[in-house]
Design a protein around this motif. Structure first.
Motif, PDB file in Angstrom:
ATOM      1  N   UNK A   1      26.318  52.345  22.916  1.00  0.00           N
ATOM      2  CA  UNK A   1      27.045  52.995  21.833  1.00  0.00           C
ATOM      3  C   UNK A   1      26.156  54.310  21.870  1.00  0.00           C
ATOM      4  N   UNK A   2      25.151  54.572  22.206  1.00  0.00           N
ATOM      5  CA  UNK A   2      24.485  56.094  22.061  1.00  0.00           C
ATOM      6  C   UNK A   2      23.331  55.904  23.269  1.00  0.00           C
ATOM      7  N   UNK A   3      23.055  57.041  23.929  1.00  0.00           N
ATOM      8  CA  UNK A   3      22.280  57.214  24.960  1.00  0.00           C
ATOM      9  C   UNK A   3      20.629  57.116  24.561  1.00  0.00           C
ATOM     10  N   UNK A   4      19.867  56.781  25.403  1.00  0.00           N
ATOM     11  CA  UNK A   4      18.557  56.574  25.384  1.00  0.00           C
ATOM     12  C   UNK A   4      17.794  57.846  25.357  1.00  0.00           C
ATOM     13  N   UNK A   5      16.582  58.217  24.847  1.00  0.00           N
ATOM     14  CA  UNK A   5      15.871  59.552  25.089  1.00  0.00           C
ATOM     15  C   UNK A   5      16.015  60.000  26.586  1.00  0.00           C
ATOM     16  N   UNK A   6      15.604  58.928  27.340  1.00  0.00           N
ATOM     17  CA  UNK A   6      15.543  59.352  28.895  1.00  0.00           C
ATOM     18  C   UNK A   6      16.866  59.967  29.513  1.00  0.00           C
ATOM     19  N   UNK A   7      18.330  59.430  28.839  1.00  0.00           N
ATOM     20  CA  UNK A   7      19.579  59.826  29.312  1.00  0.00           C
ATOM     21  C   UNK A   7      19.938  60.954  28.563  1.00  0.00           C
ATOM     22  N   UNK A   8      19.581  61.232  27.390  1.00  0.00           N
ATOM     23  CA  UNK A   8      19.814  62.580  26.871  1.00  0.00           C
ATOM     24  C   UNK A   8      19.057  63.628  27.503  1.00  0.00           C
ATOM     25  N   UNK A   9      17.950  63.331  28.022  1.00  0.00           N
ATOM     26  CA  UNK A   9      17.352  64.757  28.638  1.00  0.00           C
ATOM     27  C   UNK A   9      17.755  64.779  30.152  1.00  0.00           C
ATOM     28  N   UNK A  10      17.952  63.557  30.964  1.00  0.00           N
ATOM     29  CA  UNK A  10      18.158  63.732  32.291  1.00  0.00           C
ATOM     30  C   UNK A  10      19.678  64.074  32.775  1.00  0.00           C
ATOM     31  N   UNK A  11      20.740  63.586  31.886  1.00  0.00           N
ATOM     32  CA  UNK A  11      21.930  63.592  32.404  1.00  0.00           C
ATOM     33  C   UNK A  11      22.425  64.993  32.418  1.00  0.00           C
ATOM     34  N   UNK A  12      22.084  65.804  31.330  1.00  0.00           N
ATOM     35  CA  UNK A  12      22.731  67.063  31.583  1.00  0.00           C
ATOM     36  C   UNK A  12      22.109  68.035  32.693  1.00  0.00           C
ATOM     37  N   UNK A  13      20.740  67.600  32.947  1.00  0.00           N
ATOM     38  CA  UNK A  13      20.010  68.341  34.100  1.00  0.00           C
ATOM     39  C   UNK A  13      20.542  67.873  35.239  1.00  0.00           C
ATOM     40  N   UNK A  14      20.930  66.637  35.551  1.00  0.00           N
ATOM     41  CA  UNK A  14      21.342  66.040  36.919  1.00  0.00           C
ATOM     42  C   UNK A  14      22.757  66.687  37.049  1.00  0.00           C
ATOM     43  N   UNK A  15      23.572  66.803  36.002  1.00  0.00           N
ATOM     44  CA  UNK A  15      24.938  67.252  35.942  1.00  0.00           C
ATOM     45  C   UNK A  15      24.938  68.865  36.604  1.00  0.00           C
ATOM     46  N   UNK A  16      23.875  69.300  35.972  1.00  0.00           N
ATOM     47  CA  UNK A  16      23.814  70.799  36.366  1.00  0.00           C
ATOM     48  C   UNK A  16      23.295  71.051  37.881  1.00  0.00           C
ATOM     49  N   UNK A  17      22.971  70.061  38.601  1.00  0.00           N
ATOM     50  CA  UNK A  17      22.840  70.259  40.028  1.00  0.00           C
ATOM     51  C   UNK A  17      21.111  70.481  40.330  1.00  0.00           C
ATOM     52  N   UNK A  18      20.122  70.411  39.135  1.00  0.00           N
ATOM     53  CA  UNK A  18      18.902  70.900  39.468  1.00  0.00           C
ATOM     54  C   UNK A  18      18.001  69.382  39.993  1.00  0.00           C
ATOM     55  N   UNK A  19      17.052  69.519  40.600  1.00  0.00           N
ATOM     56  CA  UNK A  19      16.176  68.491  41.188  1.00  0.00           C
ATOM     57  C   UNK A  19      15.118  68.187  39.747  1.00  0.00           C
ATOM     58  N   UNK A  20      15.473  66.720  39.762  1.00  0.00           N
ATOM     59  CA  UNK A  20      14.656  66.336  38.574  1.00  0.00           C
ATOM     60  C   UNK A  20      13.560  65.156  38.822  1.00  0.00           C
ATOM     61  N   UNK A  21      12.418  65.266  38.144  1.00  0.00           N
ATOM     62  CA  UNK A  21      11.363  64.350  38.249  1.00  0.00           C
ATOM     63  C   UNK A  21      11.294  63.681  36.734  1.00  0.00           C
ATOM     64  N   UNK A  22      11.650  62.622  36.617  1.00  0.00           N
ATOM     65  CA  UNK A  22      11.871  61.748  35.263  1.00  0.00           C
ATOM     66  C   UNK A  22      10.897  60.614  35.184  1.00  0.00           C
ATOM     67  N   UNK A  23      10.186  60.665  34.172  1.00  0.00           N
ATOM     68  CA  UNK A  23       9.200  59.539  33.696  1.00  0.00           C
ATOM     69  C   UNK A  23       9.489  59.071  32.351  1.00  0.00           C
TER      70      UNK A  23
END
Length: 581
Positions: A25-47
């Protein structure tokens, strides 16, 4: 509405509705932070912590960015273990049909020809382990020159397992314009160094929490001994029965042994480690997911990313040697907001590893004495005393079940001393009785002449004379005159001579044997003479051959002579005379 929160992050409506139907029903904190950056085409290091939804954080944006009309591979997800590759493939396959996307998992243990046939069609996403992926790259059955997104899931574990050369080779086979994503629960310095070398300036995302481990996981340390671990584990499983439980061991051999011992005690248990075939591993995981077995004994290959619904307890039968492994192990429970329990069994020699784990997770773990603390040591001493008491009881008639504690051991020792004392006394009595019997016999022998004398004195005179005459006759029969002895020897002399002749005839060699021995000796002498002759000929031949070689060519050897005199010994080379007629 809550179902549109994923849409607010950039996820399409059809995917958001499917997520809502499955309970997301709602995204988790890591999903809130990572999804927009990945959709934006950036390289991401997520922990982020384990069980916080990192897989969907990169799967959902990848599904949104792939063009199903293009038949080449557009996304590659690399995982350290087969189990994690299977799990991610199942997660992608759940949502991929909504977009018309095809996914393929490539890992060891499968038929490579079957994978090659599948790769001949349109495959958009590949989920693979490093070894099998390199196999396809070398066969040229996988082409990555048009790859758009590369994901390294659990990158720290891949480096820890020694996959760094393979990862570097895989990265070198991809285009430089790719998008690179690194996801993991821990991010050691080696992973950051790899990111600096092969990633564009990345967006670093770290979901911080008050504690490194999840608050939903109750963590307990049971202090025991190596001998008492099995009993302590069974006691913990019986006091708080889990719905599904994972038991981690350090080695494959330990996992197999523990599985056999639990199976003998009647638990529904199976094992998972690297020595099993891929078919067996998949079968075990299916049975565990379907709750056909309650406990899974595994090594650390099941500690990364494995998500099985219903795991309520994690047991560290062997304590991990670092905080990262501990975090990943206990992360198999308490996932997606659920609660869980992690129990670690430690022996006295594990104090160093326990201290390192507490320092790494920045918290003190609750410690409880179990079988192996004072209770276990007392039980061990009691059991040992019981065994000794039982052996002593077998020596005695009464026997016993063995003493418990120091008092029992002291009573058994005293009983043992009593037995030995009684044995010594019995032996002494036996020796005394034997001595008395020997003394009585000697007394009787010495008393017999006196009794005879008393009988002679009491007997009448004619009886005494009769005994004397009988003794004289016996003495006369025993005495042989000298002439009779000589006659007997003469009578037996021919037979003795005949026996001696037969003996000499048997021992003396026959004429034929003597002749054969002479021939063998002459033959041996002849062979020795022949060997000496051959050796002399070889030496002479060698000398002549040397001279021939030395004198060959334009010069030759001739005997040096004096005019009109005899030929002198020695040789000298002279010019070859050539006459032309």
């Amino acid at each position: 509405m809550k179902k549109n929160e994923f849409q607010a992050l950039g996820i399409s409506q059809e995917l958001a509705e499917a997520l809502h139907k499955h309970g997301y029903n709602e995204p988790t904190p890591i999903q809130r932070e990572a999804i927009p950056s990945v959709l934006g085409g950036h390289d991401v290091i997520a922990q982020a912590q384990t069980g916080t939804g990192k897989t969907l954080a990169f799967v959902l944006p990848i599904l949104e960015s792939i063009d199903p009309n293009r038949s080449h591979v557009q996304a590659l997800i690399v995982t350290p273990t087969r189990e994690l590759a299977i799990q991610i493939t199942e997660e992608v396959a759940r949502w991929a049909p909504l977009k018309g996307i095809r996914v393929l998992s490539a890992y060891g243990g499968q038929d490579v020809e079957r994978q090659i046939r599948k790769l001949e069609g349109a495959i958009h996403i590949i989920v693979a382990t490093p070894g099998r992926l390199l196999d396809h790259l070398r066969r040229e059955t996988v082409q990555l020159f048009k790859l758009s997104t590369l994901v390294l899931d659990e990158a720290d574990q891949m480096l820890h397992m020694g996959f760094l050369p393979e990862v570097v080779e895989i990265i070198s086979a991809t285009p430089t314009r790719r998008q690179t994503l690194l996801f993991s629960a821990t991010m050691p310095e080696r992973v950051r160094q790899l990111a600096k070398e092969y990633m564009k300036p990345p967006v670093e995302i770290e979901v911080k929490a008050k504690r490194v481990t999840l608050d939903e996981i109750e963590q307990i340390v049971v202090q025991t001994t190596d001998r008492g671990k099995l009993d302590a584990l069974c006691k913990a499983m019986e006091e708080d029965p889990p719905f599904l439980g994972m038991i981690f061991c350090r080695t494959k051999l330990r996992a197999t042994k523990l599985r056999d011992e639990l199976d003998e005690r009647g638990y529904a248990v199976d094992e998972l480690h690297g020595d099993l075939t891929q078919a067996k591993r998949e079968q075990v995981m299916k049975r565990f997911r379907d709750a056909k077995i309650q406990f899974l004994v595994a090594t650390d290959i099941a500690a990364r990313g494995l998500d099985v619904e219903g795991i309520t307890h994690v047991y560290n039968y062997d304590i991990p040697h670092d905080a990262e492994s501990y975090i990943h192990r206990i992360g198999r429970t308490g996932r997606a907001g659920m609660t869980g329990k992690a129990i670690t069994f430690t022996a006295p020699r594990d104090a160093f590893y326990l201290e390192a784990i507490e320092k790494g997770i920045k918290m003190q773990l609750v410690k409880r004495p179990g079988r192996g603390g004072a209770e276990a040591r007392t039980d061990e001493r009691s059991e040992r005393g019981g065994r000794q008491g039982g052996r002593r009881g077998e020596a005695r008639t009464a026997g016993g079940r063995g003493a418990r504690g120091a008092a029992g051991r002291g009573a058994a020792a005293r009983a043992d001393a009593d037995v030995q004392r009684h044995q010594r006394h019995a032996a002494a009595r036996a020796r005394s009785a034997g001595a008395q019997r020997r003394a009585a016999g000697a007394t009787a022998r010495h008393a017999e002449p006196d009794a005879a004398q008393r009988a002679d004195a009491a007997a009448p005179e004619h009886a005494v004379k009769a005994r004397c005459r009988g003794a004289a006759r016996r003495a006369a029969r025993a005495t042989v005159p000298p002439h009779a002895a000589d006659a007997e020897r003469q009578r037996q002399a021919p037979a003795a001579a005949a026996r001696a002749a037969r003996r000499d005839a048997v021992t003396a060699p026959s004429a034929g044997a003597a002749a054969r021995a002479g021939r063998r000796a002459r033959s041996a002498d002849g062979r020795r003479s022949q060997r000496r002759s051959r050796s002399a000929r070889r030496q002479r031949g060698s000398a002549w051959a040397f001279r021939r070689r030395w004198c060959s060519g334009a010069r030759r050897c001739r005997p040096r002579t004096q005019a009109g005199g005899p030929r002198r010994s020695g040789w000298r080379p002279e010019a070859r005379q050539i006459s032309v007629t």
